[in-house]
Design a protein around this motif. Sequence first.
Motif, PDB file in Angstrom:
ATOM      1  N   ALA A  85       0.773  -1.285   0.098  1.00 45.78           N
ATOM      2  CA  ALA A  85      -0.093  -0.025  -0.046  1.00 45.78           C
ATOM      3  C   ALA A  85       0.725   1.222   0.070  1.00 45.78           C
ATOM      4  O   ALA A  85       2.185   1.426   0.320  1.00 45.78           O
ATOM      5  CB  ALA A  85      -0.880   0.043   1.209  1.00 45.78           C
ATOM      6  N   CYS A  86       0.453   2.170  -0.694  1.00 46.06           N
ATOM      7  CA  CYS A  86       1.170   3.698  -0.847  1.00 46.06           C
ATOM      8  C   CYS A  86       0.629   4.657   0.278  1.00 46.06           C
ATOM      9  O   CYS A  86      -0.588   4.824   0.463  1.00 46.06           O
ATOM     10  CB  CYS A  86       1.120   4.134  -2.187  1.00 46.06           C
ATOM     11  SG  CYS A  86       1.644   2.825  -3.438  1.00 46.06           S
ATOM     12  N   THR A  87       1.475   5.375   0.824  1.00 46.78           N
ATOM     13  CA  THR A  87       1.021   6.443   1.713  1.00 46.78           C
ATOM     14  C   THR A  87       1.544   7.886   0.984  1.00 46.78           C
ATOM     15  O   THR A  87       2.645   7.942   0.907  1.00 46.78           O
ATOM     16  CB  THR A  87       1.611   6.245   3.111  1.00 46.78           C
ATOM     17  OG1 THR A  87       0.946   5.121   3.561  1.00 46.78           O
ATOM     18  CG2 THR A  87       1.013   7.579   3.932  1.00 46.78           C
ATOM     19  N   ASP A  88       0.609   8.599   0.515  1.00 46.36           N
ATOM     20  CA  ASP A  88       0.944   9.803  -0.122  1.00 46.36           C
ATOM     21  C   ASP A  88       1.096  11.048   0.842  1.00 46.36           C
ATOM     22  O   ASP A  88       0.218  11.260   1.427  1.00 46.36           O
ATOM     23  CB  ASP A  88       0.358   9.897  -1.271  1.00 46.36           C
ATOM     24  CG  ASP A  88       0.469   9.096  -2.720  1.00 46.36           C
ATOM     25  OD1 ASP A  88       1.278   8.438  -2.453  1.00 46.36           O
ATOM     26  OD2 ASP A  88      -0.599   8.910  -3.144  1.00 46.36           O
ATOM     27  N   THR A  89       2.101  11.820   0.905  1.00 50.44           N
ATOM     28  CA  THR A  89       2.292  13.003   1.617  1.00 50.44           C
ATOM     29  C   THR A  89       2.686  14.191   0.794  1.00 50.44           C
ATOM     30  O   THR A  89       3.662  13.975   0.032  1.00 50.44           O
ATOM     31  CB  THR A  89       3.327  12.635   2.829  1.00 50.44           C
ATOM     32  OG1 THR A  89       2.998  11.725   3.624  1.00 50.44           O
ATOM     33  CG2 THR A  89       3.381  14.031   3.865  1.00 50.44           C
ATOM     34  N   PRO A  90       1.773  15.226   0.715  1.00 53.56           N
ATOM     35  CA  PRO A  90       2.233  16.444  -0.052  1.00 53.56           C
ATOM     36  C   PRO A  90       3.482  16.998   0.357  1.00 53.56           C
ATOM     37  O   PRO A  90       3.658  17.208   1.783  1.00 53.56           O
ATOM     38  CB  PRO A  90       1.037  17.265   0.161  1.00 53.56           C
ATOM     39  CG  PRO A  90      -0.272  16.587   0.405  1.00 53.56           C
ATOM     40  CD  PRO A  90       0.378  15.325   1.358  1.00 53.56           C
ATOM     41  N   LYS A  91       4.375  17.382  -0.440  1.00 52.71           N
ATOM     42  CA  LYS A  91       5.567  17.875  -0.012  1.00 52.71           C
ATOM     43  C   LYS A  91       5.357  19.658   0.503  1.00 52.71           C
ATOM     44  O   LYS A  91       4.112  19.782   0.444  1.00 52.71           O
ATOM     45  CB  LYS A  91       6.484  18.270  -0.989  1.00 52.71           C
ATOM     46  CG  LYS A  91       7.089  16.978  -1.443  1.00 52.71           C
ATOM     47  CD  LYS A  91       8.241  17.120  -2.832  1.00 52.71           C
ATOM     48  CE  LYS A  91       8.612  15.811  -3.082  1.00 52.71           C
ATOM     49  NZ  LYS A  91       9.582  15.979  -4.225  1.00 52.71           N
ATOM     50  N   GLN A  92       6.265  20.077   1.253  1.00 55.64           N
ATOM     51  CA  GLN A  92       5.910  21.289   1.834  1.00 55.64           C
ATOM     52  C   GLN A  92       5.548  22.283   0.864  1.00 55.64           C
ATOM     53  O   GLN A  92       5.920  22.567  -0.230  1.00 55.64           O
ATOM     54  CB  GLN A  92       7.306  21.918   2.317  1.00 55.64           C
ATOM     55  CG  GLN A  92       7.129  23.261   3.239  1.00 55.64           C
ATOM     56  CD  GLN A  92       8.310  23.410   3.859  1.00 55.64           C
ATOM     57  OE1 GLN A  92       9.711  23.130   3.845  1.00 55.64           O
ATOM     58  NE2 GLN A  92       8.397  24.777   4.726  1.00 55.64           N
TER      59      GLN A  92
END
Length: 564
Positions: free
Chosen positions: A216-223
Amino acid sequence: MRGTRNVVARALSAATVVGLVVGAPSIGRANTCNGLLTIDYVSGPQFTKPGDVVRVQLTLGTGSVQGGTKLTVNRVRFDLDCNSNFALGLPCTDEGAIVEYEGDSTITTTCGGTWTSGHPVSATPNEVVFTPSTPVMIPAGRPTFCALAFDVKVLANSVDNTPEKIEQVTGYLSSQNDAGCDNGLTSQGQQSSSIPLCNCPSTVCVDSVCNQDTGACTDTPKQNSTPCPDTDNDQCTTAGCDSNGVCDQRHIICVTTTTTVTSTTVTSTTTSTTVATTTTVATTTTVATTTTVATTTTVATTTTVATTTTVETTTTVATTTTVATTTTSTTSTVVTTTTTTTNTTTTTTSPGGCRLTGGGRVNITSPEVDYATHGGQVGAPLGFVTAFSPGTPCIHGNWTHVRHTRSGNFHSDSFDSLVCGCLPCPENPDAPGEVGGLCNPGDRICGPEPPRAPANKICFTGVGAYTMTSGRRDMDVAFRVDVEDRSEPGGTNGPAPPDRYRMRIWFLDGDPDSQSNLDLRQSISCGASLAEDLNAPTPDIDDGGTAARGNLQIHPEINNKPCP
């Protein structure tokens, strides 16, 4: 890699049918040579990433050997990575430097003897050929006779049509006599399998992390404001990542502020005029009178008497008159008025999204009415930054604008654009601007605090309905609202500067989605300009300026679900 993943072998054999048909039928006998192989991944992550080492185990065995009793294995071939865009077979089409063989030092076996390949620790050549020190004899009917294991390393992600896995092939080549049975036949058994990959590619604005147990992928927007490729060829915009992980081409935009300074100069001039007049009157009067009296008297007695009398009179009158006049005239006043207009271009960060709540009253209207009131909310539950997208589902809300008294009523819940910005203000030139995704943190003059938010300027446009007077039907209009959220509270009864609100309305002719109306809607969109100066037709209604009463507040976006 927990446990093993077994792929059922596909056995291919060479078979010869021996039999003659002469007259009456006879029963023929078929010779077969079934060499079996399976591929298992016995250690390493369940889902691999570049840099991970995986242990491969090849299990050698046999199926039926008709007309014989055993299979002799001379060598086993293994292709490190295969391009699945082509047929999978020995040799397969190399996918590139995707998997690296980790060397013969990693080989272990239960097949007896010593196995070598001579293959370096490298991704090339793509095929590794394992050769036992002595041929391996496998009796017929032994599908899991012995195993050969070795290490490979994943170097890169797959680049073919199956990016979630790396295909591999093992087996025997009949043409090279890799394996043969004692009935004179050779085996061409081959088996394909694949290494599962973590297919979670990061982007310029999103960091994606893979769970190597589940894939599974966990996506986190960059700063927020992380630079990203600038592709709009607009010199007045700078691309940057917004808080949703989207590369926003209008993340930083130019805002031109026009400042007009009028100065009056009063100049007094003193003029001295001297008139010197000299008048000289010179009068000389000379009166010269000569009187001669000559008398001669003769007396016979000869006596002569001569008398001469002379009177001479000279009179001179000299008169000189000098008149000197000096005239001084003072106070000549010149008034000079100089107007200087300065265009200052600054940049503002266009945040990833914001929303507006509140309302109020403005007294400046055009065409003139008594006053106008406004209110609503825009940007919730969705308020994605949108340069221009007619009737976008990514902006929710409703807005009203009423011109008093009984002079017109506007309402809308359909939006074309929404852009936010962090603007400076002349009342506090030291305002910090955009810091860490917040606009002017700690500053309650230029706004928006309180509450803390990414912007103190919001612009939104769209299409709405406008009723001129009660009883008349609605007409379609395009609109644009510009709001600046300054000090709190927002009206003129609070500290300077007050909030600013401006509503402009254009009456539409015909279908709002006609090409001419779409062109107008785009020209007034927030994507065309965050500044209020527009390259667009003059609006039919232009109300606003300083918000005399009420309070307008800009908040952070909510956006807890994706844009439809």
